[in-house]
Design an enzyme around this catalytic site. Structure first.
Site, PDB file in Angstrom:
ATOM      1  N   ARG A 128       2.217   1.820  -0.394  1.00 42.50           N
ATOM      2  CA  ARG A 128       3.277   1.764   0.013  1.00 42.50           C
ATOM      3  C   ARG A 128       4.794   2.099  -0.028  1.00 42.50           C
ATOM      4  NH1 ARG A 128       3.605  -3.174   4.184  1.00 42.50           N
ATOM      5  NH2 ARG A 128       4.474  -4.013   2.922  1.00 42.50           N
ATOM      6  N   ARG A 134       9.945   0.636   0.891  1.00 44.29           N
ATOM      7  CA  ARG A 134      10.215  -0.605   1.444  1.00 44.29           C
ATOM      8  C   ARG A 134      11.103  -1.484   0.165  1.00 44.29           C
ATOM      9  NH1 ARG A 134       6.687  -4.323   5.225  1.00 44.29           N
ATOM     10  NH2 ARG A 134       7.104  -6.562   3.793  1.00 44.29           N
ATOM     11  N   ARG A 145       6.260 -12.458  -3.501  1.00 49.85           N
ATOM     12  CA  ARG A 145       5.388 -12.567  -2.428  1.00 49.85           C
ATOM     13  C   ARG A 145       4.089 -12.917  -2.574  1.00 49.85           C
ATOM     14  NH1 ARG A 145       6.198  -6.948  -0.601  1.00 49.85           N
ATOM     15  NH2 ARG A 145       5.651  -7.168   1.684  1.00 49.85           N
TER      16      ARG A 145
HETATM   17  P1  AP5 Z   1      -0.014  -3.735   6.142  1.00 46.64           P
HETATM   18  O1  AP5 Z   1      -1.009  -3.487   7.086  1.00 46.64           O
HETATM   19  O2  AP5 Z   1       1.156  -4.029   5.948  1.00 46.64           O
HETATM   20  O3  AP5 Z   1      -0.827  -5.221   5.494  1.00 46.64           O
HETATM   21  P2  AP5 Z   1       0.459  -6.652   5.875  1.00 46.64           P
HETATM   22  O4  AP5 Z   1       0.010  -7.860   6.018  1.00 46.64           O
HETATM   23  O5  AP5 Z   1       1.343  -6.381   7.402  1.00 46.64           O
HETATM   24  O6  AP5 Z   1       1.808  -7.117   4.670  1.00 46.64           O
HETATM   25  P3  AP5 Z   1       3.118  -7.242   4.720  1.00 46.64           P
HETATM   26  O7  AP5 Z   1       3.929  -6.306   3.295  1.00 46.64           O
HETATM   27  O8  AP5 Z   1       3.819  -6.582   6.663  1.00 46.64           O
HETATM   28  O9  AP5 Z   1       3.308  -8.177   4.374  1.00 46.64           O
HETATM   29  P4  AP5 Z   1       4.277  -9.590   4.610  1.00 46.64           P
HETATM   30  O10 AP5 Z   1       3.050 -10.195   5.038  1.00 46.64           O
HETATM   31  O11 AP5 Z   1       4.174  -9.508   2.854  1.00 46.64           O
HETATM   32  O12 AP5 Z   1       5.043  -9.128   4.319  1.00 46.64           O
HETATM   33  P5  AP5 Z   1       6.688  -9.487   6.326  1.00 46.64           P
HETATM   34  O13 AP5 Z   1       7.263  -7.742   6.409  1.00 46.64           O
HETATM   35  O14 AP5 Z   1       5.322  -9.926   7.433  1.00 46.64           O
HETATM   36  O15 AP5 Z   1      -1.324  -2.745   5.505  1.00 46.64           O
HETATM   37  C1  AP5 Z   1      -0.332  -2.386   3.690  1.00 46.64           C
HETATM   38  C2  AP5 Z   1      -0.752  -1.827   2.754  1.00 46.64           C
HETATM   39  O16 AP5 Z   1      -1.983  -1.485   2.968  1.00 46.64           O
HETATM   40  C3  AP5 Z   1      -0.217  -0.390   3.563  1.00 46.64           C
HETATM   41  O17 AP5 Z   1       0.304   0.782   3.343  1.00 46.64           O
HETATM   42  C4  AP5 Z   1      -1.857  -0.386   4.903  1.00 46.64           C
HETATM   43  O18 AP5 Z   1      -1.622   1.381   4.517  1.00 46.64           O
HETATM   44  C5  AP5 Z   1      -2.950   0.013   3.663  1.00 46.64           C
HETATM   45  N1  AP5 Z   1      -3.712  -0.659   4.141  1.00 46.64           N
HETATM   46  C6  AP5 Z   1      -3.462  -1.812   5.398  1.00 46.64           C
HETATM   47  N2  AP5 Z   1      -5.611  -1.645   5.458  1.00 46.64           N
HETATM   48  C7  AP5 Z   1      -5.821  -1.094   4.438  1.00 46.64           C
HETATM   49  C8  AP5 Z   1      -7.116  -1.330   3.901  1.00 46.64           C
HETATM   50  N3  AP5 Z   1      -8.166  -1.643   4.553  1.00 46.64           N
HETATM   51  N4  AP5 Z   1      -7.906  -0.445   2.818  1.00 46.64           N
HETATM   52  C9  AP5 Z   1      -6.893   0.018   1.754  1.00 46.64           C
HETATM   53  N5  AP5 Z   1      -5.153   0.052   2.347  1.00 46.64           N
HETATM   54  C10 AP5 Z   1      -4.985  -0.664   3.417  1.00 46.64           C
HETATM   55  O19 AP5 Z   1       7.708 -10.472   5.522  1.00 46.64           O
HETATM   56  C11 AP5 Z   1       8.746  -9.219   4.362  1.00 46.64           C
HETATM   57  C12 AP5 Z   1       9.431 -10.294   4.419  1.00 46.64           C
HETATM   58  O20 AP5 Z   1      10.152 -10.311   5.091  1.00 46.64           O
HETATM   59  C13 AP5 Z   1       8.892 -12.180   3.098  1.00 46.64           C
HETATM   60  O21 AP5 Z   1       8.383 -11.547   2.283  1.00 46.64           O
HETATM   61  C14 AP5 Z   1      10.029 -12.597   3.882  1.00 46.64           C
HETATM   62  O22 AP5 Z   1      10.729 -12.139   3.496  1.00 46.64           O
HETATM   63  C15 AP5 Z   1      10.183 -12.191   5.712  1.00 46.64           C
HETATM   64  N6  AP5 Z   1       8.893 -12.940   6.547  1.00 46.64           N
HETATM   65  C16 AP5 Z   1       8.469 -12.685   7.067  1.00 46.64           C
HETATM   66  N7  AP5 Z   1       8.528 -13.028   7.742  1.00 46.64           N
HETATM   67  C17 AP5 Z   1       9.115 -15.161   7.491  1.00 46.64           C
HETATM   68  C18 AP5 Z   1       8.501 -16.130   8.006  1.00 46.64           C
HETATM   69  N8  AP5 Z   1       7.564 -15.861   8.873  1.00 46.64           N
HETATM   70  N9  AP5 Z   1       8.949 -17.090   7.225  1.00 46.64           N
HETATM   71  C19 AP5 Z   1       9.591 -16.833   6.115  1.00 46.64           C
HETATM   72  N10 AP5 Z   1       9.739 -15.486   5.598  1.00 46.64           N
HETATM   73  C20 AP5 Z   1       9.363 -14.814   6.725  1.00 46.64           C
END
Ligand code: AP5
Length: 191
Positions: A128, A134, A145
């Protein structure tokens, strides 16, 4: 109302599946990652502070994200329910969410935990990163992470298991297959 927590490690497909779930069940999507990225892009004081943590693969402090969720709930009063994506990520956040929802007299109904092996997660995130640019989607930060997830977020699963709300869904396979499994679990709980 129906309130769903979509739980799982980085790259497990929470955002991808949320898109389909909100259409199927007419829920409001609350992704703390998306909200934070907008703050970073707009260079707000909150965004500038959060960026340091996000770029390092660390969690943003609880008080920041809990405040954001409180505002989002207040902005969306007459709705069918919420999908919480990427929140709660610590026990403190889970406790705060229960309190916020108690105040609104609506509980979390179901927590779906997407299970995906570490190497598949890293491969998805690195892939991704090449497409989206990103900043936290490189191998080194993705592994940080994942470890942050194991240390601080995985215990949240036990919090919801104790409330008998946690259901594990295998997150490997086609996006449609996984969505189908998710719908079966939601339909079992939803009236
Ligand atoms: P995707 O659907 O984007 O997966 P995701 O679980 O949403 O992954 P994220 O990177 O968004 O999760 P995250 O939890 O690390 O990040 P967040 O943005 O919350 O899929 C990932 C990839 O795989 C895509 O390319 C997709 O196409 C592919 N894919 C999906 N399904 C698939 C399948 N079945 N087979 C193959 N490929 C597939 O957080 C980012 C940062 O923000 C954190 O590190 C932290 O610093 C901060 N943050 C966010 N929320 C909090 C919180 N609540 N508390 C503290 N810090 C926070």
């Amino acid at each position: 109302m129906f309130n769903l927590v979509l739980f799982g490690p980085p790259g497990s497909g929470k955002g991808t599946q949320s898109t389909s779930i909100i259409n199927q069940y007419n829920l409001v999507h609350i992704s703390t990652g998306d909200i934070l990225r907008v703050e970073v892009a707009n260079a707000t004081p909150l965004g500038l502070e959060a960026k340091k943590f996000m770029d390092a693969g660390a969690l943003v402090p609880d008080e920041v994200v809990i405040g954001m969720i409180g505002s989002k709930l207040d902005e969306n009063k007459e709705v069918n329910g919420f999908i919480f994506d990427g929140f709660p990520r610590t026990i403190a956040q889970a406790e705060a969410l229960d309190k916020l929802l108690e105040f609104k007299k609506t509980p979390i109904n179901l927590v779906l935990s997407l299970a995906v092996p570490e190497e598949e997660l890293i491969a998805r995130l690195v892939n991704r990163g090449k497409e989206s640019g990103r900043s936290d989607d490189n191998e080194e930060t993705a592994r940080k992470r994942y470890h942050e997830y194991l240390n601080k977020t995985a215990p949240v699963a036990d919090f919801y298991a104790n409330q008998e709300k946690l259901v594990l869904v295998q997150g490997v396979g086609s996006v449609d297959e996984i969505f189908h499994k998710i719908c079966l679990e939601i339909d079992e709980v939803k009236d």
